[in-house]
Design a protein around this motif. Structure first.
Motif, PDB file in Angstrom:
ATOM      1  N   LEU A  95       5.212   9.087  -9.208  1.00 36.68           N
ATOM      2  CA  LEU A  95       5.589  10.447  -9.598  1.00 36.68           C
ATOM      3  C   LEU A  95       4.425  11.152 -10.280  1.00 36.68           C
ATOM      4  O   LEU A  95       4.198  12.356 -10.062  1.00 36.68           O
ATOM      5  CB  LEU A  95       6.798  10.406 -10.528  1.00 36.68           C
ATOM      6  CG  LEU A  95       7.281  11.757 -11.070  1.00 36.68           C
ATOM      7  CD1 LEU A  95       7.685  12.677  -9.929  1.00 36.68           C
ATOM      8  CD2 LEU A  95       8.443  11.571 -12.044  1.00 36.68           C
ATOM      9  N   ASP A  96       3.660  10.422 -11.086  1.00 37.37           N
ATOM     10  CA  ASP A  96       2.491  11.011 -11.739  1.00 37.37           C
ATOM     11  C   ASP A  96       1.473  11.482 -10.708  1.00 37.37           C
ATOM     12  O   ASP A  96       0.853  12.546 -10.865  1.00 37.37           O
ATOM     13  CB  ASP A  96       1.834   9.988 -12.674  1.00 37.37           C
ATOM     14  CG  ASP A  96       2.763   9.523 -13.779  1.00 37.37           C
ATOM     15  OD1 ASP A  96       3.446  10.367 -14.370  1.00 37.37           O
ATOM     16  OD2 ASP A  96       2.815   8.297 -14.029  1.00 37.37           O
ATOM     17  N   VAL A  97       1.313  10.693  -9.648  1.00 35.93           N
ATOM     18  CA  VAL A  97       0.376  11.061  -8.577  1.00 35.93           C
ATOM     19  C   VAL A  97       0.877  12.315  -7.864  1.00 35.93           C
ATOM     20  O   VAL A  97       0.098  13.224  -7.546  1.00 35.93           O
ATOM     21  CB  VAL A  97       0.190   9.899  -7.588  1.00 35.93           C
ATOM     22  CG1 VAL A  97      -0.834  10.265  -6.511  1.00 35.93           C
ATOM     23  CG2 VAL A  97      -0.263   8.631  -8.319  1.00 35.93           C
ATOM     24  N   SER A  98       2.201  12.389  -7.623  1.00 36.08           N
ATOM     25  CA  SER A  98       2.779  13.573  -6.970  1.00 36.08           C
ATOM     26  C   SER A  98       2.567  14.822  -7.807  1.00 36.08           C
ATOM     27  O   SER A  98       2.190  15.886  -7.283  1.00 36.08           O
ATOM     28  CB  SER A  98       4.283  13.368  -6.739  1.00 36.08           C
ATOM     29  OG  SER A  98       4.532  12.369  -5.794  1.00 36.08           O
ATOM     30  N   ILE A  99       2.800  14.699  -9.111  1.00 40.47           N
ATOM     31  CA  ILE A  99       2.630  15.849  -9.998  1.00 40.47           C
ATOM     32  C   ILE A  99       1.178  16.320 -10.009  1.00 40.47           C
ATOM     33  O   ILE A  99       0.884  17.519  -9.911  1.00 40.47           O
ATOM     34  CB  ILE A  99       3.106  15.503 -11.428  1.00 40.47           C
ATOM     35  CG1 ILE A  99       4.633  15.299 -11.434  1.00 40.47           C
ATOM     36  CG2 ILE A  99       2.711  16.586 -12.417  1.00 40.47           C
ATOM     37  CD1 ILE A  99       5.173  14.726 -12.726  1.00 40.47           C
ATOM     38  N   ALA A 100       0.257  15.361 -10.104  1.00 45.95           N
ATOM     39  CA  ALA A 100      -1.165  15.712 -10.111  1.00 45.95           C
ATOM     40  C   ALA A 100      -1.579  16.358  -8.792  1.00 45.95           C
ATOM     41  O   ALA A 100      -2.322  17.345  -8.770  1.00 45.95           O
ATOM     42  CB  ALA A 100      -2.001  14.466 -10.383  1.00 45.95           C
ATOM     43  N   ALA A 101      -1.077  15.805  -7.683  1.00 45.79           N
ATOM     44  CA  ALA A 101      -1.415  16.375  -6.371  1.00 45.79           C
ATOM     45  C   ALA A 101      -0.887  17.803  -6.262  1.00 45.79           C
ATOM     46  O   ALA A 101      -1.560  18.686  -5.702  1.00 45.79           O
ATOM     47  CB  ALA A 101      -0.837  15.506  -5.260  1.00 45.79           C
ATOM     48  N   GLY A 102       0.326  18.015  -6.797  1.00 45.26           N
ATOM     49  CA  GLY A 102       0.904  19.358  -6.763  1.00 45.26           C
ATOM     50  C   GLY A 102       0.090  20.370  -7.548  1.00 45.26           C
ATOM     51  O   GLY A 102       0.157  21.574  -7.288  1.00 45.26           O
ATOM     52  N   PHE A 141      -2.658  10.253  -1.453  1.00 40.80           N
ATOM     53  CA  PHE A 141      -1.615  10.494  -0.455  1.00 40.80           C
ATOM     54  C   PHE A 141      -2.183  10.500   0.958  1.00 40.80           C
ATOM     55  O   PHE A 141      -1.514  10.057   1.900  1.00 40.80           O
ATOM     56  CB  PHE A 141      -0.880  11.801  -0.759  1.00 40.80           C
ATOM     57  CG  PHE A 141       0.187  11.633  -1.799  1.00 40.80           C
ATOM     58  CD1 PHE A 141       1.298  10.842  -1.562  1.00 40.80           C
ATOM     59  CD2 PHE A 141       0.067  12.249  -3.033  1.00 40.80           C
ATOM     60  CE1 PHE A 141       2.275  10.670  -2.522  1.00 40.80           C
ATOM     61  CE2 PHE A 141       1.039  12.089  -4.006  1.00 40.80           C
ATOM     62  CZ  PHE A 141       2.152  11.293  -3.753  1.00 40.80           C
ATOM     63  N   ALA A 142      -3.412  10.989   1.126  1.00 40.33           N
ATOM     64  CA  ALA A 142      -4.038  10.965   2.450  1.00 40.33           C
ATOM     65  C   ALA A 142      -4.236   9.526   2.917  1.00 40.33           C
ATOM     66  O   ALA A 142      -3.968   9.192   4.082  1.00 40.33           O
ATOM     67  CB  ALA A 142      -5.372  11.710   2.412  1.00 40.33           C
ATOM     68  N   TYR A 178       0.805  -1.217   0.000  1.00 40.82           N
ATOM     69  CA  TYR A 178       0.000   0.000   0.000  1.00 40.82           C
ATOM     70  C   TYR A 178       0.842   1.273   0.000  1.00 40.82           C
ATOM     71  O   TYR A 178       0.457   2.269  -0.621  1.00 40.82           O
ATOM     72  CB  TYR A 178      -0.934   0.022   1.218  1.00 40.82           C
ATOM     73  CG  TYR A 178      -1.951  -1.087   1.214  1.00 40.82           C
ATOM     74  CD1 TYR A 178      -3.171  -0.929   0.568  1.00 40.82           C
ATOM     75  CD2 TYR A 178      -1.677  -2.307   1.828  1.00 40.82           C
ATOM     76  CE1 TYR A 178      -4.103  -1.953   0.533  1.00 40.82           C
ATOM     77  CE2 TYR A 178      -2.598  -3.344   1.798  1.00 40.82           C
ATOM     78  CZ  TYR A 178      -3.810  -3.168   1.155  1.00 40.82           C
ATOM     79  OH  TYR A 178      -4.726  -4.198   1.110  1.00 40.82           O
ATOM     80  N   CYS A 179       1.970   1.253   0.691  1.00 40.77           N
ATOM     81  CA  CYS A 179       2.686   2.499   0.973  1.00 40.77           C
ATOM     82  C   CYS A 179       4.027   2.640   0.270  1.00 40.77           C
ATOM     83  O   CYS A 179       4.749   3.607   0.510  1.00 40.77           O
ATOM     84  CB  CYS A 179       2.859   2.659   2.487  1.00 40.77           C
ATOM     85  SG  CYS A 179       1.275   2.773   3.352  1.00 40.77           S
ATOM     86  N   THR A 230       8.519  10.987  -0.476  1.00 40.64           N
ATOM     87  CA  THR A 230       8.604  12.101   0.470  1.00 40.64           C
ATOM     88  C   THR A 230       8.552  13.455  -0.246  1.00 40.64           C
ATOM     89  O   THR A 230       8.313  14.483   0.391  1.00 40.64           O
ATOM     90  CB  THR A 230       9.893  12.030   1.305  1.00 40.64           C
ATOM     91  OG1 THR A 230      11.034  12.115   0.436  1.00 40.64           O
ATOM     92  CG2 THR A 230       9.953  10.735   2.091  1.00 40.64           C
ATOM     93  N   LYS A 231       8.734  13.452  -1.573  1.00 40.34           N
ATOM     94  CA  LYS A 231       8.647  14.705  -2.324  1.00 40.34           C
ATOM     95  C   LYS A 231       7.232  15.271  -2.297  1.00 40.34           C
ATOM     96  O   LYS A 231       7.008  16.437  -2.631  1.00 40.34           O
ATOM     97  CB  LYS A 231       9.104  14.489  -3.766  1.00 40.34           C
ATOM     98  CG  LYS A 231      10.593  14.167  -3.866  1.00 40.34           C
ATOM     99  CD  LYS A 231      11.016  13.888  -5.290  1.00 40.34           C
ATOM    100  CE  LYS A 231      12.490  13.519  -5.352  1.00 40.34           C
ATOM    101  NZ  LYS A 231      12.936  13.153  -6.716  1.00 40.34           N
ATOM    102  N   ALA A 232       6.270  14.455  -1.884  1.00 40.74           N
ATOM    103  CA  ALA A 232       4.893  14.944  -1.742  1.00 40.74           C
ATOM    104  C   ALA A 232       4.762  15.892  -0.557  1.00 40.74           C
ATOM    105  O   ALA A 232       3.743  16.568  -0.407  1.00 40.74           O
ATOM    106  CB  ALA A 232       3.928  13.771  -1.590  1.00 40.74           C
ATOM    107  N   GLY A 233       5.768  15.920   0.313  1.00 37.26           N
ATOM    108  CA  GLY A 233       5.776  16.871   1.431  1.00 37.26           C
ATOM    109  C   GLY A 233       4.621  16.672   2.387  1.00 37.26           C
ATOM    110  O   GLY A 233       4.295  15.551   2.789  1.00 37.26           O
ATOM    111  N   ASP A 234       3.960  17.777   2.747  1.00 36.53           N
ATOM    112  CA  ASP A 234       2.887  17.738   3.737  1.00 36.53           C
ATOM    113  C   ASP A 234       1.704  16.894   3.304  1.00 36.53           C
ATOM    114  O   ASP A 234       0.923  16.432   4.143  1.00 36.53           O
ATOM    115  CB  ASP A 234       2.409  19.160   4.067  1.00 36.53           C
ATOM    116  CG  ASP A 234       3.395  19.909   4.954  1.00 36.53           C
ATOM    117  OD1 ASP A 234       4.305  19.260   5.507  1.00 36.53           O
ATOM    118  OD2 ASP A 234       3.263  21.144   5.075  1.00 36.53           O
ATOM    119  N   LEU A 235       1.525  16.713   1.987  1.00 35.16           N
ATOM    120  CA  LEU A 235       0.422  15.869   1.516  1.00 35.16           C
ATOM    121  C   LEU A 235       0.542  14.455   2.076  1.00 35.16           C
ATOM    122  O   LEU A 235      -0.466  13.781   2.291  1.00 35.16           O
ATOM    123  CB  LEU A 235       0.421  15.807  -0.013  1.00 35.16           C
ATOM    124  CG  LEU A 235       0.011  17.078  -0.755  1.00 35.16           C
ATOM    125  CD1 LEU A 235       0.227  16.898  -2.238  1.00 35.16           C
ATOM    126  CD2 LEU A 235      -1.454  17.403  -0.459  1.00 35.16           C
TER     127      LEU A 235
END
Length: 324
Positions: free
Chosen positions: A225-232, A242-243, A191-192, A272-277
Motif C-alpha cells: 500500500l505504501d508503494v501504491s501511495i507513493a506511485a500515485g 509496479f513496472a 515477486y508479484c 490492482t488498486k495501482a490501476g494502469d501502473l
C-alpha cells in the motif's frame, strides 16, 4: 427442510492475513459479514473457535442456525476433495488441517472447501466480470499469488484437488530466486504478491541511493500500500516497482495462455488498486512474449467485485452445491 426454510449459506474467504465470514442469500447478496485476523490464531482449533464466535451475531441476525443451509470455505491450499487445508505456506497451521469437518462439527451444518482462488473464480463466473465466459483465469494478488482456472465452464482441480497453483510457477531459476514459503525458490508469488512488491521496494532502496518517498519509511515496515501511495504521487521508484511486477506477471500469463487459451485474465486483490501502473505493463509484456497465435486475443480485467465479496460469494456457491 427446503430452501424456503433455509434461505442462506455462509461464505468464508480465508486469507493469509484476514478471514471474512459472510451470510449470503439466494440472490447472491452478502447480507452481513465479519472479519478476524487469521495470523492471530496459532492453532486451527483456536481459529475455529474464534470463527464460530465471529459468526454468532451474523447467524442471529438472519434468524439462527436453522436458516443456514451450509457453509463454503475458500482457503489457501484448500482441497475440494478432502475438505482439508494441506501444507499451506502462508498460514500459521502446518500439515493437513481438516477445517471443513472442524467447522461442520462446531456449527452442525454441512461444510465444503476449495482453494481461495478457485472460490474467487466461482464468484467472478457467477456474479462478476466473467459472467458468460467459459475459459478464463483469475489471479489473486494478496499475501500470496493464487489462481483459479476455468476451462470449458469448469474449474480445474486435477486428480488431487491442487491443480492451478500458478503462483508457484518458477520465474527466476537457480540460487538467485527468492525463497518461497512452499520450499522452492523463484516462485511468481515471491515477486508479484503484496509481500513480493514490498520486498522489491526494499531491494531497490538498498541497492541504490535514488530519491524516493519510500525512504521516509522504515524499510522493514514498507507494505505494498505504501508503494501504491507513493506511485500515485508520481514517485519514480514506486512506479518502477509496479513496472517490474507487471512485466513479470505479463510474462507469466504469456506462458499460462499456452495451456488454456483463456478469453480473459482477471486480477483482484489490493495490488490492482495501482490501476494502469500495474495493468499496462502486464498487457504489454504478455503481448511481447506470448505465442503469436494468442497475441492480442485475451482481455486483461480487474475484478468488479470487492475483493472480499468475490471470494465470499464464490465460497458460498459451494454451500448451495452441497446443501442440495
Amino acid at each position: 427442510m427446503n430452501d424456503t426454510v433455509k434461505p442462506y449459506v455462509i461464505g468464508v474467504d480465508l486469507g493469509g492475513t484476514n478471514t471474512v465470514f459472510g451470510i449470503v442469500n439466494q440472490r447472491g447478496e452478502v447480507l452481513c459479514d465479519n472479519t478476524i485476523r487469521t495470523q492471530e490464531y496459532a492453532t486451527a482449533e483456536a481459529f475455529v473457535e474464534a470463527g464460530v464466535a465471529c459468526l454468532q451475531p451474523l447467524i442471529e441476525h438472519v434468524g439462527g442456525i436453522a436458516t443456514i443451509k451450509a457453509m463454503g470455505i475458500g482457503a489457501p491450499n484448500g482441497n475440494y476433495y478432502s475438505g482439508a487445508i494441506e501444507h499451506a505456506p502462508n498460514l500459521p497451521w502446518k500439515g493437513i488441517v481438516p477445517l471443513a469437518d472442524m467447522f461442520s462439527r462446531a456449527l452442525g451444518i454441512p461444510v465444503a472447501m476449495t482453494n481461495d482462488a478457485n472460490a474467487a473464480a466461482m464468484g467472478e463466473m457467477i456474479y462478476g466480470v466473467a459472467r458468460g465466459m467459459k475459459n478464463f483465469i483469475v489471479i489473486t494478488l494478496g499475501t500470496g499469488v493464487g489462481s483459479g482456472i476455468v476451462i470449458n465452464g469448469q474449474l480445474v482441480y486435477g486428480h488431487d484437488g491442487f491443480a492451478g497453483e500458478l503462483g508457484h510457477v518458477t520465474m527466476v531459476r537457480g540460487d538467485e530466486g527468492r525463497p518461497c514459503g512452499c520450499g522452492r525458490k523463484g516462485c511468481l508469488e515471491t515477486y508479484c504478491s503484496a509481500t513480493g512488491v514490498a520486498r522489491t521496494a526494499r531491494e531497490i532502496l538498498a541497492k541504490t541511493d535514488r530519491p524516493s518517498l519510500l525512504r521516509e519509511l522504515d524499510p522493514e515496515k514498507i507494505q505494498s500500500l505504501d508503494v501504491s501511495i507513493a506511485a500515485g504521487k508520481g514517485d519514480a521508484v514506486a512506479k518502477e516497482i509496479f513496472a517490474f511486477t507487471g512485466k513479470m506477471l505479463g510474462e507469466a500469463c504469456a506462458d499460462f495462455a499456452a495451456f488454456s487459451s483463456p478469453e480473459a485474465f482477471i486480477f483482484f486483490g489490493g495490488l490492482t488498486k495501482a490501476g494502469d501502473l500495474l495493468m499496462k505493463p502486464i498487457e504489454e509484456a504478455y503481448n511481447a512474449h506470448v505465442m503469436g497465435i494468442f497475441r492480442n486475443k485475451a482481455k486483461f480485467l480487474v475484478s468488479g467485485l470487492m475483493s472480499s465479496n468475490a471470494a465470499v460469494l464464490g465460497a458460498s456457491a459451494l454451500g448451495w452445491e452441497i446443501g442440495e
